[in-house]
Design an enzyme around this catalytic site. Structure first.
Site, short mmCIF file in Angstrom:
data_model
loop_
_atom_site.label_atom_id
_atom_site.label_comp_id
_atom_site.label_asym_id
_atom_site.label_seq_id
_atom_site.Cartn_x
_atom_site.Cartn_y
_atom_site.Cartn_z
N ASN A 63 55.77 27.71 33.44
CA ASN A 63 55.75 28.91 34.21
C ASN A 63 55.40 28.74 35.49
O ASN A 63 55.52 28.98 36.50
CB ASN A 63 55.47 30.09 33.60
CG ASN A 63 56.23 30.51 32.38
OD1 ASN A 63 57.37 30.19 32.11
ND2 ASN A 63 55.77 31.38 31.43
N LYS A 83 41.24 38.75 35.78
CA LYS A 83 42.38 39.39 36.05
C LYS A 83 42.09 40.84 35.32
O LYS A 83 41.89 40.99 33.90
CB LYS A 83 43.59 38.81 35.36
CG LYS A 83 43.83 37.47 36.03
CD LYS A 83 44.93 36.84 35.24
CE LYS A 83 44.17 36.09 34.18
NZ LYS A 83 45.28 34.84 33.40
N LEU A 84 42.41 42.03 35.97
CA LEU A 84 42.02 43.44 35.62
C LEU A 84 43.27 44.22 35.14
O LEU A 84 43.25 45.41 35.18
CB LEU A 84 41.03 43.94 36.43
CG LEU A 84 39.95 43.29 36.68
CD1 LEU A 84 38.97 44.10 37.78
CD2 LEU A 84 38.79 42.94 35.70
N GLY A 143 54.28 36.44 31.48
CA GLY A 143 54.30 35.86 32.42
C GLY A 143 53.61 36.49 33.61
O GLY A 143 53.52 35.78 34.65
N ASP A 190 50.73 33.88 34.19
CA ASP A 190 51.18 32.69 34.85
C ASP A 190 51.39 32.90 36.50
O ASP A 190 51.12 32.11 37.16
CB ASP A 190 52.34 32.13 34.03
CG ASP A 190 51.93 31.90 32.62
OD1 ASP A 190 50.93 31.73 32.31
OD2 ASP A 190 53.00 32.17 32.00
#
Length: 321
Positions: free
Chosen positions: A42, A231-232, A261, A264
């Site tokens: 991806n 990442k939140l 995804g 990604d």
């Protein structure tokens, strides 16, 4: 034949993915759409669509699924010259439900004994990997077998010694590890080779035992990372480097269609921006944007934009042109 110069190289497992055509229980699905799937694939796809020269290393079986993966690589412009066709082991596949309500889909994997699980140090071609300026690793490929884990460490060590930049997305798959303790130990060790570490908040908590984005980022900074972006989800992303700390708001999402995804897509945004020489704040902003684009379309990579789509989109990057 001389090796082409590459912007990015990555390695991992690609599978044929069968996505149910109708929403609901996977057991009741009667028709499916075939696509290619795999975390590293991806990312390779997203970067290739943005115009980067991308190489992908793996093993596929001499079967229809393997041919399908290779055809997918060719259609996306991803270099496959370092992909080995395995004469003994098959290409893996997976089944995925369709969920129209935006909830996480049900996924069943059929990957045990796959061709990609046979990846080992024998698949390391120094001239191929070192033709790239950047290496992207995820925590999926190292989890599929002991020999693939050994390969991950070998690649990371060689690329770091050669002065290449490295990004690492933990992309946890706990069911592929003997225990969470082993998973955390090995992936944290692998992360120590990376310039940029990109965990999700819950992933970071599992791997470090720490609760806050600030502390999770500090854990990896102390182990050699230049920067960490946590990442939140709908809250955006938390960025921390030695000289910078910020929370970057999420990009707007009209409707969540398929959550698989998203991470990604985030990696595609971050890596592409950094390779362009953009600053970390811009990279995290683009990561949020492409992650948001990915989850508004059905499919693991179908929402990853081309360069024109990225430029044309009405997102937070407009102000950075």
């Amino acid at each position: 034949m001389p090796v082409k110069s590459l912007d990015v190289v990555t390695y991992g497992e690609a599978m044929a993915m069968f996505v149910a055509s109708e929403s609901g229980d996977l057991a009741k699905a009667k028709s499916f759409v075939k696509r290619a799937a795999g975390a590293e694939l991806n990312v390779a796809t997203g970067l290739a669509r943005l115009g980067f020269r991308v190489g992908w290393v793996s093993r596929v079986g001499r079967d229809s699924f393997g041919r399908f993966v290779l055809e997918t690589l060719a259609s996306e412009g991803i270099d496959s010259t370092a992909v080995t066709i395995d004469e003994r082991y098959p290409t893996a596949f997976q089944l995925k439900s369709r969920n129209d309500d935006g909830s996480d889909p049900e996924i069943e994997y059929f990957r045990q004994g796959s061709a990609a699980s046979q990846l080992s140090i024998a698949d390391y071609r120094p001239e191929y990997f070192q033709a790239a300026r950047h290496l992207h690793l995820s925590g999926v490929a190292p989890a599929i077998s002991a020999s693939s884990l050994e390969l991950a460490f070998h690649i990371a060590g060689e690329m770091r010694a050669a002065g290449k930049s490295i990004s690492f997305d933990p992309n946890l798959r706990p069911t592929l590890w003997r225990s969470r303790e082993i998973m955390a130990d090995r992936l944290n060790a692998l992360a120590s080779y990376a310039d940029w570490v990109l965990p999700g908040l819950e992933e970071g908590r599992i791997l470090t035992g720490l609760a806050s984005p600030h502390d999770i980022a500090g854990f990896y900074l102390a182990r050699g990372a230049s920067g960490v972006i946590v990442k939140l989800g709908s809250a955006g992303a938390y960025l921390r480097t030695a000289r910078q700390e910020a929370t970057i708001p999420a990009a707007p999402v009209a409707k969540v269609v398929d959550t698989v995804g998203a991470g990604d897509g985030f990696a595609v945004g971050v890596i592409s921006a950094l390779l362009e020489g953009r600053d970390a704040h811009f990279a995290a902003t683009r990561g949020n944007l492409i992650g948001a684009m990915a989850i508004q379309v059905s499919g693991d990579s179908e929402g990853l934009p081309t360069r024109k789509q990225l430029v044309d989109c009405n997102g937070p990057l407009k102000q950075h042109r």
